[in-house]
Scaffold this active site. Structure first.
Site, PDB file in Angstrom:
ATOM      1  N   ALA A  66       0.871  -1.170   0.000  1.00  0.00           N
ATOM      2  CA  ALA A  66       0.000   0.000   0.000  1.00  0.00           C
ATOM      3  C   ALA A  66       0.912   1.225   0.000  1.00  0.00           C
ATOM      4  O   ALA A  66       2.069   1.149   0.419  1.00  0.00           O
ATOM      5  CB  ALA A  66      -0.866  -0.011   1.250  1.00  0.00           C
ATOM      6  N   GLY A 112       0.690  -4.908   0.873  1.00  0.00           N
ATOM      7  CA  GLY A 112      -0.499  -4.960   0.014  1.00  0.00           C
ATOM      8  C   GLY A 112      -0.233  -5.600  -1.344  1.00  0.00           C
ATOM      9  O   GLY A 112      -1.160  -6.094  -1.982  1.00  0.00           O
TER      10      GLY A 112
HETATM   11  N1  CAA Z   1       4.609   3.197  -0.651  1.00  0.00           N
HETATM   12  C1  CAA Z   1       5.022   4.357  -1.196  1.00  0.00           C
HETATM   13  N2  CAA Z   1       6.186   4.493  -1.851  1.00  0.00           N
HETATM   14  C2  CAA Z   1       6.969   3.413  -1.986  1.00  0.00           C
HETATM   15  C3  CAA Z   1       6.603   2.158  -1.451  1.00  0.00           C
HETATM   16  C4  CAA Z   1       5.375   2.071  -0.757  1.00  0.00           C
HETATM   17  N3  CAA Z   1       4.910   0.932  -0.255  1.00  0.00           N
HETATM   18  N4  CAA Z   1       7.590   1.293  -1.719  1.00  0.00           N
HETATM   19  C5  CAA Z   1       8.537   1.960  -2.409  1.00  0.00           C
HETATM   20  N5  CAA Z   1       8.150   3.240  -2.574  1.00  0.00           N
HETATM   21  C6  CAA Z   1       8.889   4.309  -3.255  1.00  0.00           C
HETATM   22  C7  CAA Z   1      10.050   4.816  -2.419  1.00  0.00           C
HETATM   23  O1  CAA Z   1       9.608   5.763  -1.474  1.00  0.00           O
HETATM   24  C8  CAA Z   1      10.928   5.410  -3.495  1.00  0.00           C
HETATM   25  O2  CAA Z   1      10.397   6.671  -3.857  1.00  0.00           O
HETATM   26  P1  CAA Z   1      11.376   7.981  -3.957  1.00  0.00           P
HETATM   27  O3  CAA Z   1      12.321   7.619  -5.089  1.00  0.00           O
HETATM   28  O4  CAA Z   1      10.432   9.079  -4.280  1.00  0.00           O
HETATM   29  O5  CAA Z   1      12.071   8.091  -2.645  1.00  0.00           O
HETATM   30  C9  CAA Z   1      10.736   4.473  -4.681  1.00  0.00           C
HETATM   31  O6  CAA Z   1       9.504   3.777  -4.425  1.00  0.00           O
HETATM   32  C10 CAA Z   1      11.825   3.428  -4.816  1.00  0.00           C
HETATM   33  O7  CAA Z   1      11.937   2.740  -3.580  1.00  0.00           O
HETATM   34  P2  CAA Z   1      13.327   2.588  -2.767  1.00  0.00           P
HETATM   35  O8  CAA Z   1      14.241   3.737  -3.059  1.00  0.00           O
HETATM   36  O9  CAA Z   1      12.995   2.334  -1.339  1.00  0.00           O
HETATM   37  O10 CAA Z   1      13.916   1.275  -3.482  1.00  0.00           O
HETATM   38  P3  CAA Z   1      14.907   0.214  -2.849  1.00  0.00           P
HETATM   39  O11 CAA Z   1      15.360  -0.654  -3.975  1.00  0.00           O
HETATM   40  O12 CAA Z   1      15.934   0.874  -2.015  1.00  0.00           O
HETATM   41  O13 CAA Z   1      14.002  -0.678  -1.840  1.00  0.00           O
HETATM   42  C11 CAA Z   1      12.018  -1.879  -1.165  1.00  0.00           C
HETATM   43  C12 CAA Z   1      12.954  -1.456  -2.343  1.00  0.00           C
HETATM   44  C13 CAA Z   1      12.757  -2.855  -0.264  1.00  0.00           C
HETATM   45  C14 CAA Z   1      10.814  -2.575  -1.803  1.00  0.00           C
HETATM   46  C15 CAA Z   1      11.598  -0.620  -0.387  1.00  0.00           C
HETATM   47  O14 CAA Z   1      11.113   0.360  -1.293  1.00  0.00           O
HETATM   48  C16 CAA Z   1      10.539  -0.865   0.653  1.00  0.00           C
HETATM   49  O15 CAA Z   1      10.844  -1.397   1.714  1.00  0.00           O
HETATM   50  N6  CAA Z   1       9.283  -0.436   0.365  1.00  0.00           N
HETATM   51  C17 CAA Z   1       8.190  -0.514   1.330  1.00  0.00           C
HETATM   52  C18 CAA Z   1       7.683  -1.929   1.489  1.00  0.00           C
HETATM   53  C19 CAA Z   1       6.600  -1.985   2.557  1.00  0.00           C
HETATM   54  O16 CAA Z   1       6.821  -1.680   3.709  1.00  0.00           O
HETATM   55  N7  CAA Z   1       5.386  -2.363   2.129  1.00  0.00           N
HETATM   56  C20 CAA Z   1       4.250  -2.473   3.025  1.00  0.00           C
HETATM   57  C21 CAA Z   1       3.430  -1.214   2.912  1.00  0.00           C
HETATM   58  S1  CAA Z   1       2.171  -1.131   4.146  1.00  0.00           S
HETATM   59  C22 CAA Z   1       0.895  -2.059   3.553  1.00  0.00           C
HETATM   60  O17 CAA Z   1       0.964  -2.657   2.500  1.00  0.00           O
HETATM   61  C23 CAA Z   1      -0.327  -2.062   4.464  1.00  0.00           C
HETATM   62  C24 CAA Z   1      -1.415  -3.012   4.097  1.00  0.00           C
HETATM   63  O18 CAA Z   1      -1.271  -4.238   4.194  1.00  0.00           O
HETATM   64  C25 CAA Z   1      -2.716  -2.500   3.698  1.00  0.00           C
END
Ligand code: CAA
Length: 259
Positions: A66, A112
């Protein structure tokens, strides 16, 4: 159909859906969810679509969860509404669909994103895919059905380990856990999904729907055996049942009409 965050195209009765927010690793914001709800409803009601393949844009992510930035200042009520709306309009709608949905997991499937893949009826992972439910790193738990569907797919012990550690697993581990059906090189992902749907497309559509409905009733404890008996009986009333049996007796290929 033209969407902002989805690419959607029907070819030879398969709906190809790509979540198209590559810069945000295809994270599911409100607009993307609304578009998904719309396209899932369309897929369900049109006979033109016999199966759906969902993937993410680019080679890095299926869906990284998400959109964290969007719910950063939500309170409890808003959080609950987010989960309820998402589950009902998208995740449950996919699971309860009358035609098979396949998630083609082309990279990170997190939070998500993994929940979206788990709502689909089948999952195929690219060998570089990484899967996990990292919500506890944000002080949350999965809210789009992840605690339920992961438990159904991998069992209590592995589900609790994956959710409480927030560890990502490899595609190979996901295959060993039963979380995905197949692992293939990324270049073969869509063709593997097509191979499955091209077989399903040759089968009787109403029987396919009845089978999905009965299996989903089993995993959700919705009177699975009774659902199967009812659905089995209804199959006898279809023209496709008569055609399937006639084709068998006449040693020819059945031509099903979905009636
Ligand atoms: N939401 C919003 N933006 C996100 C995102 C997310 N879930 N995941 C990645 N992005 C964005 C980052 O903020 C970044 O944007 P900017 O360039 O503007 O800073 C861009 O995507 C690229 O991401 P990274 O620079 O972080 O890429 P990376 O290769 O270093 O890492 C990753 C990749 C490990 C997937 C890392 O992006 C990450 O940990 N993302 C979040 C994963 C997460 O926590 N997901 C769960 C979300 S909560 C949820 O889903 C709740 C639910 O069940 C309803």
């Amino acid at each position: 159909m033209a969407y902002q965050n989805l690419i959607s195209e029907v070819k030879e009765h398969i709906l190809y859906l790509t979540i198209n927010r590559e810069k945000a690793l295809n994270a599911l914001n409100k607009d993307t969810l609304a578009e998904l709800a719309d396209v899932v409803a369309f897929a369900n009601k049109t006979d033109e679509v016999r199966g759906v393949i969902i993937t993410g844009a680019g080679e890095k992510a299926f869906v990284a969860g998400a959109d964290i930035k969007e719910f950063a200042d939500y309170n409890g009520k808003q959080g609950k509404e987010l989960a309820k709306r998402g589950q009902e309009q998208v995740f449950d709608a996919i699971e309860n669909a009358t035609k098979p949905f396949i998630a083609a997991i082309n990279g990170f499937a997190l939070g998500g994103g993994l929940e979206l893949a788990m709502a689909c009826h089948m999952r195929i992972a690219a060998d570089n895919a990484r899967l996990g439910l990292p919500e506890v790193t944000l002080g949350l738990i999965p809210g789009y059905g992840g605690t339920q569907r992961l438990t159904q797919l991998v069992g209590k012990g592995k589900a609790i380990e994956m959710i409480t550690t927030a560890n990502m697993i490899t595609a190979a581990d996901a295959l060993a856990f039963g979380l995905v059906n197949h692992v293939v090189p990324q270049a073969d992902l869509i063709s593997k999904a097509e191979e499955i749907l091209n077989l399903v497309k040759q089968r009787a559509p109403l029987a396919v729907s009845a089978a999905i409905k009965s299996v989903i009733a089993a995993v959700n404890n919705h009177n699975g055996y009774a659902t199967e008996i009812e659905a089995f009986g209804k199959c006898f009333e279809t023209a496709d049942f008569k055609e399937g049996v006639a084709a068998f007796v006449e040693k020819r290929k059945a031509i099903f009409k979905g009636k």
